[in-house]
Design a protein around this motif. Sequence first.
Motif, PDB file in Angstrom:
ATOM      1  N   ARG A  72       0.858  -1.186   0.000  1.00  0.00           N
ATOM      2  CA  ARG A  72       0.000   0.000   0.000  1.00  0.00           C
ATOM      3  C   ARG A  72       0.890   1.231   0.000  1.00  0.00           C
ATOM      4  O   ARG A  72       1.565   1.522   0.988  1.00  0.00           O
ATOM      5  CB  ARG A  72      -0.931   0.026   1.201  1.00  0.00           C
ATOM      6  N   MET A  73       0.899   1.934  -1.109  1.00  0.00           N
ATOM      7  CA  MET A  73       1.651   3.176  -1.224  1.00  0.00           C
ATOM      8  C   MET A  73       0.766   4.345  -0.842  1.00  0.00           C
ATOM      9  O   MET A  73      -0.392   4.431  -1.273  1.00  0.00           O
ATOM     10  CB  MET A  73       2.170   3.367  -2.648  1.00  0.00           C
ATOM     11  N   LEU A  74       1.305   5.249  -0.051  1.00  0.00           N
ATOM     12  CA  LEU A  74       0.561   6.414   0.396  1.00  0.00           C
ATOM     13  C   LEU A  74       0.918   7.612  -0.464  1.00  0.00           C
ATOM     14  O   LEU A  74       2.082   8.018  -0.531  1.00  0.00           O
ATOM     15  CB  LEU A  74       0.878   6.712   1.863  1.00  0.00           C
ATOM     16  N   ASP A  75      -0.058   8.167  -1.117  1.00  0.00           N
ATOM     17  CA  ASP A  75       0.139   9.337  -1.978  1.00  0.00           C
ATOM     18  C   ASP A  75       0.020  10.592  -1.118  1.00  0.00           C
ATOM     19  O   ASP A  75      -0.965  11.323  -1.174  1.00  0.00           O
ATOM     20  CB  ASP A  75      -0.886   9.325  -3.109  1.00  0.00           C
ATOM     21  N   ILE A  76       1.044  10.818  -0.315  1.00  0.00           N
ATOM     22  CA  ILE A  76       1.072  11.973   0.591  1.00  0.00           C
ATOM     23  C   ILE A  76       1.421  13.218  -0.209  1.00  0.00           C
ATOM     24  O   ILE A  76       2.244  13.175  -1.131  1.00  0.00           O
ATOM     25  CB  ILE A  76       2.102  11.731   1.713  1.00  0.00           C
ATOM     26  N   ASP A  77       0.779  14.333   0.118  1.00  0.00           N
ATOM     27  CA  ASP A  77       1.051  15.589  -0.570  1.00  0.00           C
ATOM     28  C   ASP A  77       2.560  15.823  -0.672  1.00  0.00           C
ATOM     29  O   ASP A  77       3.269  15.737   0.331  1.00  0.00           O
ATOM     30  CB  ASP A  77       0.402  16.745   0.192  1.00  0.00           C
ATOM     31  N   PRO A  78       3.089  16.092  -1.880  1.00  0.00           N
ATOM     32  CA  PRO A  78       4.548  16.234  -2.050  1.00  0.00           C
ATOM     33  C   PRO A  78       5.175  17.291  -1.155  1.00  0.00           C
ATOM     34  O   PRO A  78       6.305  17.117  -0.686  1.00  0.00           O
ATOM     35  CB  PRO A  78       4.695  16.608  -3.536  1.00  0.00           C
ATOM     36  N   ASP A  79       4.450  18.379  -0.882  1.00  0.00           N
ATOM     37  CA  ASP A  79       4.998  19.414   0.003  1.00  0.00           C
ATOM     38  C   ASP A  79       5.093  18.918   1.442  1.00  0.00           C
ATOM     39  O   ASP A  79       6.065  19.212   2.154  1.00  0.00           O
ATOM     40  CB  ASP A  79       4.136  20.679  -0.060  1.00  0.00           C
ATOM     41  N   ALA A  83       8.677  18.393   3.425  1.00  0.00           N
ATOM     42  CA  ALA A  83       8.936  19.040   4.715  1.00  0.00           C
ATOM     43  C   ALA A  83       9.246  18.010   5.793  1.00  0.00           C
ATOM     44  O   ALA A  83      10.119  18.215   6.642  1.00  0.00           O
ATOM     45  CB  ALA A  83       7.739  19.895   5.119  1.00  0.00           C
ATOM     46  N   ALA A  84       8.550  16.875   5.761  1.00  0.00           N
ATOM     47  CA  ALA A  84       8.772  15.831   6.758  1.00  0.00           C
ATOM     48  C   ALA A  84      10.078  15.092   6.507  1.00  0.00           C
ATOM     49  O   ALA A  84      10.871  14.866   7.434  1.00  0.00           O
ATOM     50  CB  ALA A  84       7.604  14.839   6.745  1.00  0.00           C
ATOM     51  N   TYR A  85      10.321  14.731   5.251  1.00  0.00           N
ATOM     52  CA  TYR A  85      11.463  13.873   4.905  1.00  0.00           C
ATOM     53  C   TYR A  85      12.766  14.659   4.895  1.00  0.00           C
ATOM     54  O   TYR A  85      13.727  14.320   5.592  1.00  0.00           O
ATOM     55  CB  TYR A  85      11.207  13.221   3.552  1.00  0.00           C
ATOM     56  N   ASN A  86      12.817  15.735   4.093  1.00  0.00           N
ATOM     57  CA  ASN A  86      14.036  16.541   4.038  1.00  0.00           C
ATOM     58  C   ASN A  86      14.130  17.547   5.175  1.00  0.00           C
ATOM     59  O   ASN A  86      15.199  17.770   5.735  1.00  0.00           O
ATOM     60  CB  ASN A  86      14.133  17.269   2.698  1.00  0.00           C
ATOM     61  N   GLY A  87      12.987  18.151   5.532  1.00  0.00           N
ATOM     62  CA  GLY A  87      13.009  19.215   6.523  1.00  0.00           C
ATOM     63  C   GLY A  87      13.209  18.740   7.954  1.00  0.00           C
ATOM     64  O   GLY A  87      13.807  19.450   8.764  1.00  0.00           O
ATOM     65  N   ALA A 111      10.195  29.290  13.715  1.00  0.00           N
ATOM     66  CA  ALA A 111       8.845  29.076  13.204  1.00  0.00           C
ATOM     67  C   ALA A 111       8.841  28.138  11.994  1.00  0.00           C
ATOM     68  O   ALA A 111       7.913  27.336  11.815  1.00  0.00           O
ATOM     69  CB  ALA A 111       8.209  30.416  12.841  1.00  0.00           C
ATOM     70  N   GLU A 112       9.862  28.223  11.159  1.00  0.00           N
ATOM     71  CA  GLU A 112       9.938  27.335   9.996  1.00  0.00           C
ATOM     72  C   GLU A 112      10.113  25.884  10.441  1.00  0.00           C
ATOM     73  O   GLU A 112       9.520  24.968   9.866  1.00  0.00           O
ATOM     74  CB  GLU A 112      11.096  27.750   9.085  1.00  0.00           C
ATOM     75  N   PHE A 113      10.923  25.682  11.469  1.00  0.00           N
ATOM     76  CA  PHE A 113      11.053  24.328  12.006  1.00  0.00           C
ATOM     77  C   PHE A 113       9.694  23.817  12.474  1.00  0.00           C
ATOM     78  O   PHE A 113       9.340  22.650  12.233  1.00  0.00           O
ATOM     79  CB  PHE A 113      12.049  24.308  13.170  1.00  0.00           C
ATOM     80  N   ARG A 114       8.936  24.664  13.167  1.00  0.00           N
ATOM     81  CA  ARG A 114       7.632  24.227  13.671  1.00  0.00           C
ATOM     82  C   ARG A 114       6.681  23.876  12.524  1.00  0.00           C
ATOM     83  O   ARG A 114       5.867  22.946  12.635  1.00  0.00           O
ATOM     84  CB  ARG A 114       7.022  25.302  14.562  1.00  0.00           C
ATOM     85  N   ARG A 115       6.779  24.601  11.422  1.00  0.00           N
ATOM     86  CA  ARG A 115       5.954  24.256  10.248  1.00  0.00           C
ATOM     87  C   ARG A 115       6.339  22.879   9.722  1.00  0.00           C
ATOM     88  O   ARG A 115       5.481  22.051   9.404  1.00  0.00           O
ATOM     89  CB  ARG A 115       6.152  25.317   9.155  1.00  0.00           C
ATOM     90  N   ARG A 116       7.637  22.628   9.655  1.00  0.00           N
ATOM     91  CA  ARG A 116       8.093  21.329   9.165  1.00  0.00           C
ATOM     92  C   ARG A 116       7.747  20.213  10.146  1.00  0.00           C
ATOM     93  O   ARG A 116       7.429  19.092   9.732  1.00  0.00           O
ATOM     94  CB  ARG A 116       9.603  21.382   8.922  1.00  0.00           C
ATOM     95  N   TRP A 117       7.829  20.520  11.435  1.00  0.00           N
ATOM     96  CA  TRP A 117       7.471  19.509  12.424  1.00  0.00           C
ATOM     97  C   TRP A 117       6.004  19.113  12.291  1.00  0.00           C
ATOM     98  O   TRP A 117       5.652  17.936  12.439  1.00  0.00           O
ATOM     99  CB  TRP A 117       7.773  20.001  13.836  1.00  0.00           C
ATOM    100  N   ALA A 118       5.145  20.073  12.015  1.00  0.00           N
ATOM    101  CA  ALA A 118       3.732  19.764  11.800  1.00  0.00           C
ATOM    102  C   ALA A 118       3.569  18.824  10.598  1.00  0.00           C
ATOM    103  O   ALA A 118       2.713  17.923  10.611  1.00  0.00           O
ATOM    104  CB  ALA A 118       2.932  21.051  11.596  1.00  0.00           C
ATOM    105  N   ALA A 119       4.387  19.030   9.560  1.00  0.00           N
ATOM    106  CA  ALA A 119       4.354  18.136   8.395  1.00  0.00           C
ATOM    107  C   ALA A 119       4.827  16.734   8.787  1.00  0.00           C
ATOM    108  O   ALA A 119       4.262  15.728   8.332  1.00  0.00           O
ATOM    109  CB  ALA A 119       5.211  18.702   7.269  1.00  0.00           C
ATOM    110  N   TYR A 120       5.854  16.656   9.632  1.00  0.00           N
ATOM    111  CA  TYR A 120       6.346  15.356  10.100  1.00  0.00           C
ATOM    112  C   TYR A 120       5.254  14.626  10.877  1.00  0.00           C
ATOM    113  O   TYR A 120       5.065  13.410  10.717  1.00  0.00           O
ATOM    114  CB  TYR A 120       7.589  15.573  10.967  1.00  0.00           C
TER     115      TYR A 120
END
Length: 467
Positions: A72-79, A83-87, A111-120
Motif C-alpha cells: 500500500r503506497m501512500l500518496d502523501i502531498d509532495p509538500d 517538509a517531513a522527509y528533508n526538513g 517558526a519554519e522548524f515548527r511548520r516542518r514539524w507539523a508536516a512530520y
Amino acid sequence: MAAAARILVASNRGPLTYSLDGDGTLRSRRGGGGLVSGLSAVGSDGSVWVCSALTDGDRAAVRSGAAEPGVRMLDIDPDVHAAAYNGIANSVLWFVHHMLYQTPREPVFDAEFRRRWAAYEAYNRAFADALAQEAGQGASVLVQDYHLALVPGMLRALRPDLRIGHFSHTPWAPVDYFRLLPDDVAEQLLRGMLGADRLGFLTHRWADAFTACCTALAGGTGGTAIGVHGLGADAEFLRARSREADVEERIAALREQVGAARDGTARRTIVRVDRTELSKNIVRGLLAYRELLERRPEWRGRVVHVAFAYPSRQDLAVYREYTAEVARVAADINSTFGTPSWTPVVMHVKDDFARSLAAYRIADVALVNPIRDGMNLVAKEIPVVSDEGCALVLSREAGAYEELGADAVGVNPYDVSGTAEALHAALSMGAEERAGRNRGLVAAATALPPQQWFLEQLKALEAPGAS
C-alpha cells in the motif's frame, strides 16, 4: 471488506518503485534487502507493506490502482512529504543521531522548524491511519526507522490490540546531544516510540543511549521491551552475485585502472564504497591516504585508493557542497602524487552495484571510517566477497565495530594521522594474519543474515509476554 493483514511493515521507501515510460506505460522494479527477503519468508498472503509513493511513477500507480497486492503506497502531498522527509527526518533527526551539527551556528529551531514539524506529524499520522485500516485483529506491525518515530504511539491510540515493533537503523544520540531538540519535540519522539511493545536497535550502544534518553526525559521506558539485532551481510546472495559476468567485466576494467607497479607486481588496493553522506567521513579518509603517501613514500606507485563516492541527497545544499569537496580532495591527491603510469585515487561517482562488488573482490584493504554509523554493512560485505581476504580499517564509531572490532584495525575517525598509520599497518599485514582476521570478520559479519534478522524480530514481537 474488513482488513485482515496479520503482518505489516511500514517504511518510507517500499519494496518496489514505479517508473513511467515515454508512452505512459508503468513499469515496476523490486528492491532487495532484509525487509524484502524477510517478508517473503513469511509469505505474501496476509502481509502488507505500507510505504510512501516517492516518484511520479509511484503516484501514478496509486492513482490508477495499479499497485501490487500486498503493497500500500501512500500518496502523501509532495509538500508535506518534502517538509517531513528533508526538513525534519534528514535535516534534523539524522543530524542529531549522527551528531553532525556545527553547534555555534546550528541548529535553529524557529517558526519554519515548527511548520516542518507539523508536516512530520502529518506524515506519521498518514502511516498510522493506513496501518490501522490494513491490520487484522492482533496483527504484528514492524515500523522502520527515524522517519516514522511517532507512528507507534499514534497507532497504539488507534489500535490497542496490535503488536507494534519499531526498529532504528541509525545510531541513537546520547542524552546531552538529544537535548539539542526542543524539549517538547524530544519528549514527543520518545513517547511516540514508547507506544511500541518492542523497540529494536542495531547495537547495545544505541539501545543504551535510547534508554538513557528515556530515563532523563520521559521517566523511563515503561513497559516497552528493548532488543538488539545486529543486521548481517547476505553472504549467499553477495557471493553468487559477485561471480556474474558483469562483475567479472568490471573487475577487468578496475584492474586496468589500478595497473601494475614499476617492478611489474600487482598494486595493492584500498577500497571504500560509500554514498557522499556527511557521516561517512570520506574527506578525512582521503586526507589520511594523502598523509600515508606523504609519510610513507615507499607506497607511492605501489597502492591505489579505489574510492566509490555515490552522490546522496543532492537536493540539500550541504550535501552538494560535501560531494564537491570529496571530488576536489581526490583530484588534488592525483595532481600532487600522480605520474603518467600511476593514478593514486581511482574514483567513481555513478552508482553501479556490479562495479561495487568488483571493488569488493579486489580489495586488499577496506576503509570504513564513518564519523558515526548505525551499522555500516559495507564493513561486513567487503570481507565476505574479497577474493584474497582483506584487512579492514574500521571506525570505532561504526555500529559494526561492536561485532568486528576484534579482527579489524580500529581508528578514531577524526584522527587523520592515526588513520594513515592504520592504513600502513593494514597494507603491511602478513598473509597469514590477514587471512586469520578475515575469517573472524566473515564469521561475525554473517552471524545474522537479513532474512533471519527480520524473522528474529518478528518472533520476539509475537512471543507471549514480549512487552
